[in-house]
Design an enzyme around this catalytic site. Sequence first.
Site, PDB file in Angstrom:
ATOM      1  N   SER A 149       0.837  -1.242   0.092  1.00 14.72           N
ATOM      2  CA  SER A 149      -0.196  -0.035  -0.078  1.00 14.72           C
ATOM      3  C   SER A 149       0.813   1.183   0.128  1.00 14.72           C
ATOM      4  O   SER A 149       1.693   1.603  -0.959  1.00 14.72           O
ATOM      5  CB  SER A 149      -0.968  -0.118   1.263  1.00 14.72           C
ATOM      6  OG  SER A 149      -2.020   0.939   1.156  1.00 14.72           O
ATOM      7  N   ASP A 226     -10.123  -5.646  -3.481  1.00 12.73           N
ATOM      8  CA  ASP A 226      -9.603  -4.459  -2.679  1.00 12.73           C
ATOM      9  C   ASP A 226     -10.381  -3.224  -2.742  1.00 12.73           C
ATOM     10  O   ASP A 226     -10.630  -2.695  -3.875  1.00 12.73           O
ATOM     11  CB  ASP A 226      -8.132  -4.232  -3.168  1.00 12.73           C
ATOM     12  CG  ASP A 226      -7.245  -3.186  -2.373  1.00 12.73           C
ATOM     13  OD1 ASP A 226      -7.795  -2.448  -1.574  1.00 12.73           O
ATOM     14  OD2 ASP A 226      -6.206  -3.514  -2.063  1.00 12.73           O
ATOM     15  N   HIS A 260      -7.326  -6.127   0.853  1.00 12.34           N
ATOM     16  CA  HIS A 260      -6.071  -5.302   1.089  1.00 12.34           C
ATOM     17  C   HIS A 260      -5.379  -5.488   2.454  1.00 12.34           C
ATOM     18  O   HIS A 260      -4.425  -5.048   2.683  1.00 12.34           O
ATOM     19  CB  HIS A 260      -6.668  -3.711   1.137  1.00 12.34           C
ATOM     20  CG  HIS A 260      -5.497  -2.678   1.018  1.00 12.34           C
ATOM     21  ND1 HIS A 260      -5.050  -2.323  -0.073  1.00 12.34           N
ATOM     22  CD2 HIS A 260      -4.951  -1.832   2.001  1.00 12.34           C
ATOM     23  CE1 HIS A 260      -4.143  -1.423  -0.054  1.00 12.34           C
ATOM     24  NE2 HIS A 260      -4.120  -1.067   1.112  1.00 12.34           N
TER      25      HIS A 260
END
Length: 282
Positions: A149, A226, A260
């Site tokens: 991320s 995600d 995620h």
Amino acid sequence: MALKQISSNRCFGGLQKVFEHSSVELKCKMRFAVYLPPQAESGKCPALYWLSGLTCTEQNFISKSGYQQAASEHGLVVIAPDTSPRGCNIKGEDDSWDFGTGAGFYVNATEDPWKANYRMYSYVTEELPQLINANFPVDPQRMSIFGHSMGGHGALICALKNPGKYRSVSAFAPICNPVLCSWGKKAFSGYLGPDESKWKAYDATCLVKAYSGSQIDILIDQGKDDEFLSNGQLLPDNFIAACTEKKIPVVFRLQEGYDHSYYFIATFIADHIRHHAKYLNA
């Protein structure tokens, strides 16, 4: 530079350790995790740096991803720093989860009141590797980087801004084009000021478009379910298009049904360690 050991745990024949030190770049005490595989007892090993995402500390990756098994198998020292300076007493540093504490975005801030401490880019590319090279059995010539991320963004920009420094780079669900997403706009305007041309120096998609360094093979895993992919924070398509145009090899895997979280990372972490080991152990 004195290191204080916080913890040490036997794991897959190696040792998972956490240390604290006083950072020159960040002007505060910082913690980082380091995994020493069994091979480190008898010689120098390659170093693989992991950069975590928003809100994380050095703990998330080492306790949730299960990476130690693959790192032990391939003989890699793995280093996981924190995601921002801590306890700098800057007004507003703890006001939101996506800016300030836990959200350093791996940039060198140029704006007050952040610029004195928020220098995560220099910390992860210069200060931390120097510290690791001086204190642990690593080969300084064999270094790679990966992350998740915000940390995937960090890994990509560190590799693209320093051709030849890292043997390989990979990312899980990276923020690929931060100048165009709300997380990036908030962080960059706060740390780097209103001039958007300065933001491009820390945007992987912009950096790829101008890249002229040695070939680097990029691996990216992205969960199809995600929420941050669907709401436009990650923008991997922009990065892939830029790589394709520049003929930079990138393997992009859209993983059906994954989100995620660290469950996603844990599923594919061994693939990423293998990707790096191929270049680090060559």
